[in-house]
Design an enzyme around this catalytic site. Sequence first.
Site, PDB file in Angstrom:
ATOM      1  N   HIS A 101       0.181  37.475  11.492  1.00 46.18           N
ATOM      2  CA  HIS A 101       0.926  38.667  11.913  1.00 46.18           C
ATOM      3  C   HIS A 101       2.100  38.277  12.803  1.00 46.18           C
ATOM      4  O   HIS A 101       2.066  37.248  13.502  1.00 46.18           O
ATOM      5  CB  HIS A 101       0.020  39.686  12.610  1.00 46.18           C
ATOM      6  CG  HIS A 101      -0.534  39.262  13.936  1.00 46.18           C
ATOM      7  ND1 HIS A 101       0.109  39.513  15.143  1.00 46.18           N
ATOM      8  CD2 HIS A 101      -1.679  38.607  14.270  1.00 46.18           C
ATOM      9  CE1 HIS A 101      -0.626  39.052  16.140  1.00 46.18           C
ATOM     10  NE2 HIS A 101      -1.715  38.489  15.641  1.00 46.18           N
ATOM     11  N   ASP A 103       3.762  40.846  14.813  1.00 43.21           N
ATOM     12  CA  ASP A 103       3.877  41.734  15.965  1.00 43.21           C
ATOM     13  C   ASP A 103       3.186  41.093  17.166  1.00 43.21           C
ATOM     14  O   ASP A 103       2.322  40.222  17.007  1.00 43.21           O
ATOM     15  CB  ASP A 103       3.271  43.106  15.661  1.00 43.21           C
ATOM     16  CG  ASP A 103       1.784  43.041  15.332  1.00 43.21           C
ATOM     17  OD1 ASP A 103       1.397  42.204  14.486  1.00 43.21           O
ATOM     18  OD2 ASP A 103       0.995  43.805  15.914  1.00 43.21           O
ATOM     19  N   ASP A 132      -0.040  33.720  19.658  1.00 38.58           N
ATOM     20  CA  ASP A 132      -0.611  34.910  19.017  1.00 38.58           C
ATOM     21  C   ASP A 132       0.518  35.808  18.508  1.00 38.58           C
ATOM     22  O   ASP A 132       0.964  36.689  19.212  1.00 38.58           O
ATOM     23  CB  ASP A 132      -1.481  35.651  20.029  1.00 38.58           C
ATOM     24  CG  ASP A 132      -2.215  36.848  19.452  1.00 38.58           C
ATOM     25  OD1 ASP A 132      -2.289  36.957  18.220  1.00 38.58           O
ATOM     26  OD2 ASP A 132      -2.693  37.677  20.241  1.00 38.58           O
ATOM     27  N   GLU A 166      -0.964  44.165  13.634  1.00 35.35           N
ATOM     28  CA  GLU A 166      -2.306  43.681  13.919  1.00 35.35           C
ATOM     29  C   GLU A 166      -2.754  44.029  15.330  1.00 35.35           C
ATOM     30  O   GLU A 166      -3.943  44.290  15.575  1.00 35.35           O
ATOM     31  CB  GLU A 166      -2.353  42.164  13.702  1.00 35.35           C
ATOM     32  CG  GLU A 166      -3.763  41.565  13.667  1.00 35.35           C
ATOM     33  CD  GLU A 166      -4.294  41.171  15.041  1.00 35.35           C
ATOM     34  OE1 GLU A 166      -5.497  40.886  15.148  1.00 35.35           O
ATOM     35  OE2 GLU A 166      -3.510  41.165  16.024  1.00 35.35           O
ATOM     36  N   GLU A 167      -1.803  44.071  16.259  1.00 39.48           N
ATOM     37  CA  GLU A 167      -2.145  44.337  17.650  1.00 39.48           C
ATOM     38  C   GLU A 167      -2.382  45.811  17.935  1.00 39.48           C
ATOM     39  O   GLU A 167      -2.812  46.170  19.032  1.00 39.48           O
ATOM     40  CB  GLU A 167      -1.039  43.818  18.572  1.00 39.48           C
ATOM     41  CG  GLU A 167      -0.777  42.321  18.479  1.00 39.48           C
ATOM     42  CD  GLU A 167      -1.890  41.483  19.090  1.00 39.48           C
ATOM     43  OE1 GLU A 167      -2.916  42.057  19.492  1.00 39.48           O
ATOM     44  OE2 GLU A 167      -1.728  40.260  19.145  1.00 39.48           O
ATOM     45  N   ASP A 190      -5.286  32.853  13.511  1.00 36.54           N
ATOM     46  CA  ASP A 190      -5.136  33.788  14.631  1.00 36.54           C
ATOM     47  C   ASP A 190      -6.370  33.787  15.511  1.00 36.54           C
ATOM     48  O   ASP A 190      -6.894  34.831  15.867  1.00 36.54           O
ATOM     49  CB  ASP A 190      -4.869  35.198  14.073  1.00 36.54           C
ATOM     50  CG  ASP A 190      -4.480  36.186  15.162  1.00 36.54           C
ATOM     51  OD1 ASP A 190      -4.002  35.758  16.219  1.00 36.54           O
ATOM     52  OD2 ASP A 190      -4.660  37.403  14.942  1.00 36.54           O
ATOM     53  N   HIS A 458      -1.859  37.169  25.186  1.00 34.59           N
ATOM     54  CA  HIS A 458      -1.813  38.466  25.866  1.00 34.59           C
ATOM     55  C   HIS A 458      -1.580  38.320  27.369  1.00 34.59           C
ATOM     56  O   HIS A 458      -1.777  39.284  28.107  1.00 34.59           O
ATOM     57  CB  HIS A 458      -3.095  39.273  25.623  1.00 34.59           C
ATOM     58  CG  HIS A 458      -3.262  39.720  24.209  1.00 34.59           C
ATOM     59  ND1 HIS A 458      -3.925  40.879  23.880  1.00 34.59           N
ATOM     60  CD2 HIS A 458      -2.865  39.190  23.030  1.00 34.59           C
ATOM     61  CE1 HIS A 458      -3.936  41.036  22.559  1.00 34.59           C
ATOM     62  NE2 HIS A 458      -3.291  40.000  22.030  1.00 34.59           N
TER      63      HIS A 458
END
Length: 490
Positions: A101, A103, A132, A166-167, A190, A458
């Site tokens: 992903h 995003d 990520d 995805e997030e 991921d 994150h």
Amino acid sequence: MEEKEKDNKVCIAQIEQIIEQNKQEMIEALAHVIRLQSDQAEPVTAADGSVYPFGAGVQQAYETVLTMGHEMGFETLDVEHYGGHIDFRGSADTVMGIVGHLDVVPAAGNWDFDPYGGEVKDGVLYGRGTLDDKGPVIACLYAMKALKEAGFAPKSTVRLILGLDEETGWSGMERYLAQVAPPDFGFTPDGDFPLINGEKGNLIFEAARKFGKSAANKGLQLRSLKGGSAANSVPDAARAVVRNPEADYSKIKEEIAAFRAETGYKVNCKGVGKSLELTTVGRSAHGSTPEAGLNAISILMAFLGRLNFANEEHNDWIAFYNRCLGFDLCGRNLGIGFSDEISGNLALNVGMAEMEPEIGKLTINIRYPISYTQEQVFAGLAENFEKYNLGWVLIKNHDPLYMELDSPMIKTLLDVYRRQTGDYESQPLVIGGGTYARAIKNVIAYGGLFPGDEDRMHQPNECLRIERFVQMTKIYAEAIYKLASGAYNK
């Protein structure tokens, strides 16, 4: 058999040499994609009438990677800007998928580097998405490029699938899979190495309570509260505004000083007109590992619990939070302290909170053990929610995932990781994180975080060491080689 093994080793060595030759190009490609801010935004309409459902930044990153794939000589497909893929065509009718992903979560917190700068310093590339999941996606793309340049002719088509939300909600992957058949097998880059063969259930819901009106200008008022930016991140900041008709906040300031001295938590205040603004500082972390962070909302609620507001329903809401949520990250106080031998304890994260005088809302992310269901989770928390007059709305649920350790997929990927790293100690994992492996059968998470490396997904100062970037590219290249050459039997 010996001749076949000899040829395989020569081929892998050639592929690794090509990856080394492409090293600077890979770094520049990743830095370019990092500079494209791709946290989800409102849909936008382009000049030609096209709608970009996840915002201009996500679309720009998506188009950039599709273009990279096209320029490498691969076939590309876009599905209405909801997602797409890059194909390295094979001779058979099977498809080996790599599901990533582009995003990212918002770049909250205090960074030492521009989160969208793509800066390289001392052999480390900094920026949101380096781990990520932009870094591993670009690694997989350049693994495909190296294989192609080495003359590899896959049997199964190698398909790099690009997800775009995805997030957040996964609607993009759902739209993509509604129009394109899923791959037959594969991995998502991921997660963690050596590999992830199980993922806890991933549940996000909103809990809310309406409040009756309190008497105007009588007693201490809780005017607003806000914290967090994503359900799957531990919030590192929260804010509340209180108001006293007498505009005397001396006792609250004394209480703040006492609270800080007792707990060590960071609570600050400042006057805003006739009101007082309270702010707390925590430490961000991924929502699947809330113990790695410090929830600023929980700090704020703990402090507010020491005050007495004129509206008793506000006091009840705060009491609910502190008794049933607070700093309990396993759900025991809420009645859902589930655990099993394979996946361990349930993990609970309050990712967002919002309150106005007439309603309070909490967005909660729960990662529950693989032997439990979402129905059991909701049944467990029902008593406390009903006791405190809270209703809840399901936002999303992904059921647990587990693949047996003796499966051909696990054996193949584990062997590749061990050959490439010499690490025979690290074992497959069951995690609380949720990946696209849940969206497609016969797909598991494979890298790109290496054992022992700091996990900054994150979090501020997310980064990727260049040597790890190159190493994961070599791992992915050999994994693709093994899975797409016919050696893997699904």
